[in-house]
Design an enzyme around this catalytic site. Structure first.
Site, PDB file in Angstrom:
ATOM      1  CE  LYS A  35      -1.110   1.374   3.972  1.00  0.00           C
ATOM      2  NZ  LYS A  35      -1.499   1.478   5.585  1.00  0.00           N
ATOM      3  CB  THR A  36       3.489   2.356   2.191  1.00  0.00           C
ATOM      4  OG1 THR A  36       2.966   1.957   3.263  1.00  0.00           O
ATOM      5  CG2 THR A  36       4.383   3.681   2.633  1.00  0.00           C
ATOM      6  CG  ASP A 221      -2.051   5.517   4.710  1.00  0.00           C
ATOM      7  OD1 ASP A 221      -2.666   4.519   4.267  1.00  0.00           O
ATOM      8  OD2 ASP A 221      -1.104   5.348   5.535  1.00  0.00           O
ATOM      9  CD  GLU A 222      -3.768   2.442   8.251  1.00  0.00           C
ATOM     10  OE1 GLU A 222      -4.920   1.537   8.165  1.00  0.00           O
ATOM     11  OE2 GLU A 222      -2.620   2.275   8.643  1.00  0.00           O
ATOM     12  CD  GLN A 252      -4.973  -4.169   7.811  1.00  0.00           C
ATOM     13  OE1 GLN A 252      -3.707  -3.778   8.601  1.00  0.00           O
ATOM     14  NE2 GLN A 252      -4.546  -4.211   6.581  1.00  0.00           N
ATOM     15  NE  ARG A 603      -0.453  -6.349  11.227  1.00  0.00           N
ATOM     16  CZ  ARG A 603      -0.485  -5.584  10.087  1.00  0.00           C
ATOM     17  NH1 ARG A 603       0.310  -4.737   9.722  1.00  0.00           N
ATOM     18  NH2 ARG A 603      -1.551  -5.743   9.366  1.00  0.00           N
TER      19      ARG A 603
END
Length: 751
Positions: A35-36, A221-222, A252, A603
């Site tokens: 994503k980043t 973002d998010e 998430q 994670r």
DNA sequence: GACCTGCTGATTTTT
DNA sequence: TCAGCAGGTC
């Protein structure tokens, strides 16, 4: 501009995200899907297409995410261009703008930012003065209620008209008084930073157009974690150009309980009907087994966007589920497994232990220390929330924002100057009647007949001192100047005079803050104290912690979002603890817990361990636990389980760490401590019968034994009942009479 | 006004 | 358990 570099190494979905420059874009980015990378390359691509960097606004939730983004973009297009980007957290970007435009919304540009503790203490005072004292009002529910109202953009007036039941009427009154006090103090709380941005944008067409044109391209973002205020602010800014790109993963979303509204992402298409939807579904992080587990879990949630992660990575190892007798055994086995991972060639910083609640870290810490395993804890109490640091910050704040009555109240009698609660109340009455800030009321203390003698002198001297240093910093800011201010105030001496380990640590922390200030001044020669204070009030623990050192990491599942580790342990997989349940759990809450578990599982890159205990001490009580329902949701073919050895380990009854801050002085000491060789040897475990609190003698205590207790002194045991950790002793003490004590906590010593 | 003691209540916490 | 308050005492 190196165009090729920007489009290189991207999969088709990422490439599409990077190339879709105009119009609304929704990127559904699964965990570990790059994503980043997509975001940063997209920004670089915008700049490559001649969009000036200062016309791009990139909003994140954490400083860490913002920092990473800026660094990666700088790597693509160079620091000289990247530095003009507006990239940062919602709170930091908005407060930057609010300082520029403060006068338009009735604030002074030096406004203070109140963190949760400041808000709490202000609310506590309001509640204490509150006329309706018929029953006890606790602060925390009120604070979260008010915060919730602000997140929903419900003003004091609106809520006052809506409030029907008595409880709400009380909240409405407190809310109004709270806002009034904030206004007087020229202060905003975290929620206000978002809310006032909207107030600003709605204040005039000119202002709105100014910022719509400043930010022609907006990225968020998010996005699944935005609340209503953030959503509206973004919508206002984006409405003119519609160049908005949001990235998120509904699976998430874990901050519903603080106002995040998952429908913002679920309904993006309704808000922006011509939006393009891009799905990043290839996972580059985890093994096939880990993804299979994650998928097996999350599919039990009803509310979600359709998507399925896949990976080309190896199948990888199975997931280990370990049953343990209690939290001590859990901690012990966890430590042993960490050691095994190290023997396999893992490094400590490749390992993380995650848990649902901070309280769980105590048992883990004890065990890690006995096993000589250095660790850092992320979260818990942050450096900037420590009492001594908050005190020092209050002193500094007064130099910048004299209206800040919280800062005044905090510092006026710290160290004690003989100006206590009573004097403060008189001062406040006078200040309110004259419309003065408390510090300015001090200058007129001779007009307040109730304040005399020592108190009056203290107020005068205090105000003069603050005044003197306010003028001095105008001539030039330096850490030395602040240091002598603190010296003169007596804060430093206060800790110098107490010769305890604790006050030594506190002094060290203050020194650390001064060093930090010094380096800030050097890095930002033009910066002023306001900016410094803003920066530290908006940092969190994760931003500060260096996770690359030779430590393993402990943190809550919430804190772990956005991070990845080769080896992940999730402890406390028990119903009631994870999913965490208070009384009744609603479906939505359970789904959020499940998303949290999904975050935890994803994670892990290579190896995942899940542990649970059959018994666990909660608030000093032992309770039996059942394995988490989430464990059953993991497909059994990716699991392998190990049952409890049935052993508990008396090594772990030692005192927990006094303080869970691993910062500077304290951290060094702890690391040294964990270098003491472990003296644990499995063959030397005492027989089961002697475990618990009896590491001091070799035979169990019996009725008739004379014992010593750290609080009650000498006594004689009358009765012993129960087994293992439930064991209770009835003891008649010389000083306090007969008491019944849980033996595992009482630490009775035979005499 | 400062200090001591006993009671209560306790999630998660990007900012 | 343990921290953080309230309320009492000096």
């Amino acid at each position: 501009m190196d165009n090729e570099k920007i489009l290189q190494g991207l999969n088709p979905a990422q490439l599409e995200a990077v190339k879709s420059l105009n119009g609304p874009v929704l990127i559904i980015a699964g965990a570990g899907s790059g994503k980043t990378k997509a975001l940063t390359h997209r920004i670089a691509n915008l700049i490559a297409h001649n969009v000036p960097p200062h016309n791009i606004l990139a909003l994140t939730f954490t400083n860490k995410a913002a920092k990473e983004m800026k660094e990666r973009i700088a790597g693509l297009i160079g620091q000289d261009k990247a530095k003009f980007l507006w990239a940062g957290t919602f709170h930091s970007i908005f407060s930057r703008i609010l300082r520029i435009e403060a006068d338009k919304i009735g604030f002074n540009s030096n406004f203070s930012i109140y963190d949760t503790d400041d808000s709490t203490s202000l609310l506590r005072k309001i509640i204490a003065n509150f006329a309706n004292q018929s029953r006890k009002i606790s602060v925390n529910p009120i604070r979260s209620k008010i915060s919730g109202l602000k997140n929903q953009m419900i003003t004091t007036k609106e809520f006052a008209t809506k409030a029907m039941v008595a409880d709400d009427k009380i909240v409405a009154d407190i809310y109004r008084l709270y806002e009034f006090e904030l206004q007087k103090s020229n202060a905003m709380d975290f929620d206000d930073l978002l809310l006032n941005m909207i107030v600003l944008l709605r204040s005039s067409k000119e202002v709105l157009h100014k910022y719509q044109n400043a930010f022609k391209y907006i990225l968020v973002d998010e996005y699944q974690d935005t609340n209503k205020a953030q959503y509206i602010a973004v919508k206002l800014l984006a409405s003119a150009h519609q160049n908005i790109c949001v990235v998120g993963d509904d699976a998430q979303s874990i901050y519903r309980w603080r106002g995040a509204d998952i429908s913002n992402i679920l309904e993006f298409n309704k808000d922006y009907p011509y939006s393009k939807v891009i799905r990043l579904e290839q996972n580059y992080r985890s093994t096939k087994n880990i993804l299979k587990a994650a998928h097996g879990v999350i599919r039990n949630n009803k509310n979600q966007l359709p998507k399925k992660l896949w990976t080309e990575n190896d199948t990888g190892e199975l997931i280990d589920v370990l049953q343990c007798a209690d939290e001590k055994e859990e901690a012990f086995r966890l430590s042993t497994l960490v050691q095994k991972e190290l023997q396999k060639g893992r490094k400590l910083n490749e390992i993380v232990i995650l848990y649902r609640t901070n309280a769980q870290s105590l048992a883990l810490e004890n065990s890690l220390r006995t096993h000589n395993l250095p660790y850092i804890i992320v979260g818990g109490i942050s450096f900037y929330k420590r009492k001594e640091i908050k005190d020092v910050i209050a002193y500094i704040t007064l130099l910048v924002n004299p209206y800040d009555n919280e800062a005044f109240t905090r510092s006026i009698n710290e160290p004690p100057r003989g100006f206590g609660q009573t004097s403060l109340r008189h001062l406040k009455d006078y200040a309110d009647s004259k419309g003065l800030a408390l510090i300015n009321a001090c200058k007129e203390v001779d007009k307040i007949p109730e304040i005399r003698g020592k108190a009056a002198a203290a107020a005068t001297v205090f105000a003069a001192m603050v005044n003197e240093y306010t003028n001095k910093i105008k001539e030039g800011l330096s850490a030395n100047l602040i240091s002598s201010y603190l010296e003169e105030s007596g804060v430093l001496d206060m800790y110098n005079e107490i010769a305890s380990e604790d006050s030594y640590d506190r002094l060290e922390n203050i020194k650390q803050l001064l060093i930090d200030l010094e380096s800030y001044i050097q890095d930002n020669p033009q910066a002023d104290l306001t900016e410094y204070l803003q920066q530290i009030s908006l940092v969190s623990d994760v931003d500060e912690k260096n996770l690359d050192g030779n430590n393993l990491t402990l943190m809550t599942l919430h804190t772990a979002k956005g991070l990845e580790f080769p080896v992940v342990f999730i402890a406390g997989m028990e119903n009631g603890l994870f999913p965490l349940i208070r009384d009744r759990i609603e479906l939505e809450e359970e789904e959020e817990e499940r998303r949290l578990f999904y975050v935890g599982v994803t994670r892990a890159k290579e190896k995942l361990y899940l542990t649970y205990a059959l018994r666990r001490a909660k608030f000093g009580e032992i309770s039996s636990q059942k394995p988490s329902k989430f464990l059953r949701e993991i497909p059994s073919d990716v699991l392998q389980t190990a049952l409890s050895t049935g052993r508990t380990n008396s090594e772990f009854t030692g005192r927990p760490t006094q303080n869970r801050i691993n910062y500077n002085a304290r951290q060094e000491r702890r690391e040294n401590y964990s270098q003491i060789p472990p003296d644990y040897d499995e063959s030397q475990l005492p027989p089961e019968e002697h475990q618990g609190n009896m590491s001091i003698t070799n035979s169990p205590l019996q009725p008739g034994d004379k014992v010593h207790h750290s609080n009650f002194g000498r006594g004689i045991i009358l009765k012993i009942e129960g087994f293992g950790q439930q064991k209770k002793a009835t003891v008649r003490f010389d000083s306090v009479g007969t008491k019944s004590l849980m033996m595992q906590f009482a630490k009775l010593q035979r005499i």
